[in-house]
Design an enzyme around this catalytic site. Structure first.
Site, PDB file in Angstrom:
ATOM      1  N   GLY A  20       2.216  34.066  -0.998  1.00  0.00           N
ATOM      2  CA  GLY A  20       1.485  33.192  -0.090  1.00  0.00           C
ATOM      3  C   GLY A  20       0.010  33.107  -0.446  1.00  0.00           C
ATOM      4  CB  ILE A  49       9.280  42.898   4.848  1.00  0.00           C
ATOM      5  CG1 ILE A  49       9.415  41.590   5.623  1.00  0.00           C
ATOM      6  CG2 ILE A  49       8.198  42.811   3.786  1.00  0.00           C
ATOM      7  CD1 ILE A  49       8.195  41.284   6.498  1.00  0.00           C
ATOM      8  CB  ALA A  70       4.032  36.348   8.308  1.00  0.00           C
ATOM      9  CB  THR A  72       2.861  31.348   8.205  1.00  0.00           C
ATOM     10  OG1 THR A  72       3.304  30.777   6.969  1.00  0.00           O
ATOM     11  CG2 THR A  72       2.539  32.831   7.997  1.00  0.00           C
ATOM     12  CG  ASP A 112      -5.655  32.084  15.966  1.00  0.00           C
ATOM     13  OD1 ASP A 112      -4.980  32.270  14.935  1.00  0.00           O
ATOM     14  OD2 ASP A 112      -5.909  30.934  16.400  1.00  0.00           O
ATOM     15  CE1 TYR A 135       2.852  32.913  12.599  1.00  0.00           C
ATOM     16  CE2 TYR A 135       1.018  32.123  13.916  1.00  0.00           C
ATOM     17  CZ  TYR A 135       1.501  32.813  12.820  1.00  0.00           C
ATOM     18  OH  TYR A 135       0.620  33.396  11.946  1.00  0.00           O
ATOM     19  CE  LYS A 139       1.767  37.485  12.435  1.00  0.00           C
ATOM     20  NZ  LYS A 139       1.990  38.150  11.120  1.00  0.00           N
ATOM     21  CD1 TRP A 160      -7.918  28.385  13.437  1.00  0.00           C
ATOM     22  CD2 TRP A 160      -9.603  26.978  13.005  1.00  0.00           C
ATOM     23  NE1 TRP A 160      -8.079  27.588  14.535  1.00  0.00           N
ATOM     24  CE2 TRP A 160      -9.104  26.715  14.301  1.00  0.00           C
ATOM     25  CE3 TRP A 160     -10.682  26.234  12.532  1.00  0.00           C
ATOM     26  CZ2 TRP A 160      -9.638  25.706  15.119  1.00  0.00           C
ATOM     27  CZ3 TRP A 160     -11.213  25.245  13.352  1.00  0.00           C
ATOM     28  CH2 TRP A 160     -10.695  24.978  14.623  1.00  0.00           C
TER      29      TRP A 160
END
Length: 302
Positions: A20, A49, A70, A72, A112, A135, A139, A160
């Site tokens: 990524g 993972i 992840a 994402t 965030d 999401y 997380k 971001w």
């Protein structure tokens, strides 16, 4: 965060999710090693993972893991929350359990999106969480699973993130600048644009810190901006007229997953832990575009 075993010069930093944008930057930043540690990057084809045997082969005593793996795809997660949970919750838990078993360190990257996005002042790590998306929920579950299995782990939330290459926001603005005369960009979502190169440096510093770090930290470039602000700054940085970018509301681009209206993360805990403050986002954008020009110079063969 380092263990006693990791203080030796032969310690290894394992980067998961190295395929990524952030994982690639981590490996690139430490291609020749980092503070005496060798850095190994594993993409999903090399280290799954969600597979304990795959994890065990890579995570051994003396290792510190930076987990960038992840799910994402924020919008896709709304329709496939179980898959998102597998990568964002189950996988991190398995990594943390293995790290606890062998005495390895773990820095886990989060987001965030664990917050509601309706604050008016920067979020502190201790502020209440209330994710509004699949999401974000997965997380947050991953954060909790990691700390339950390995209380000495460090969660680093960010936001971001861009590189300026590929399909991230900055790269998209550069492409659209060349294709369109004007562009409408939302101005009612506010956050802290974060250059992946700066974030990679920050994660490497956290992973090798001789100090005991707080369980949860926030790391973004300093300052705040709307997507509209970031788009204008991107145009301006490449010599284009920023007035070609026009503001609009989020209702112009309805998405399956609602975007936070406010997702600024406070750097107070990061700075208070003695870690290097990240530079202002505009300075980071300039650096990102300069690095992009070197990596993909105009007129280069495709």
């Amino acid at each position: 965060m380092t263990t006693d075993a990791e203080q030796s010069s032969d310690r290894t930093i394992v980067v998961t999710g190295a395929g990524g944008q952030l994982g690639r930057r981590l490996v690139d930043r430490a291609r020749d090693g980092y503070r005496g540690a060798r850095v190994l990057g594993f993409g999903s084809a090399d280290l799954d993972i969600t597979d304990p045997e795959s994890i065990a082969a890579a995570v051994v005593p003396g290792t510190v893991v930076i987990n960038c793996a992840a799910h994402t795809a924020v919008d896709a997660a709304e329709a496939e929350e179980d898959r998102a949970a597998l990568l964002n919750e189950v996988g991190p838990r398995l990594l943390a359990e293995r790290c606890a078993e062998v005495g390895a360190g773990l820095v886990h990257v989060s987001t965030d999106y664990v917050f509601a996005g309706d604050a008016r002042t920067p979020y502190e790590p201790t502020d209440p969480t209330a994710p509004a998306t699949a999401y974000g929920r997965t997380k947050l579950a991953g954060e909790r699973a990691v700390l339950e299995a390995l209380p000495a782990a460090t969660i680093v939330r960010t936001a971001w993130v861009y590189t300026g290459i590929g399909s991230d926001f900055v790269a998209t603005m550069l492409r659209l600048e060349a294709e369109r005369e004007t562009l409408d960009v939302v101005n009612d979502q506010v956050g802290s644009p974060t250059y992946s190169g700066d974030l990679a440096d920050a994660l490497l510093e956290a992973a090798t810190s001789p100090r005991a770090l707080p369980q949860i930290l926030h790391a973004t470039n300093a300052g705040t901006a709307s997507w509209f602000d970031l788009a204008r700054a991107t145009f301006e940085a490449v010599g284009a007229d920023p007035d070609r970018v026009h503001p609009c509301g989020s209702d112009r681009y309805v998405r399956p997953a609602p975007r936070p209206a406010y997702s600024v993360l406070s750097p107070a805990a990061w700075n208070g832990a003695g870690l290097t403050p990240l530079r202002p986002w505009r300075d980071a954008l300039t650096a990102a575009l300069a690095a992009r020009a070197v990596a993909d110079p105009p007129g280069a063969a495709q």
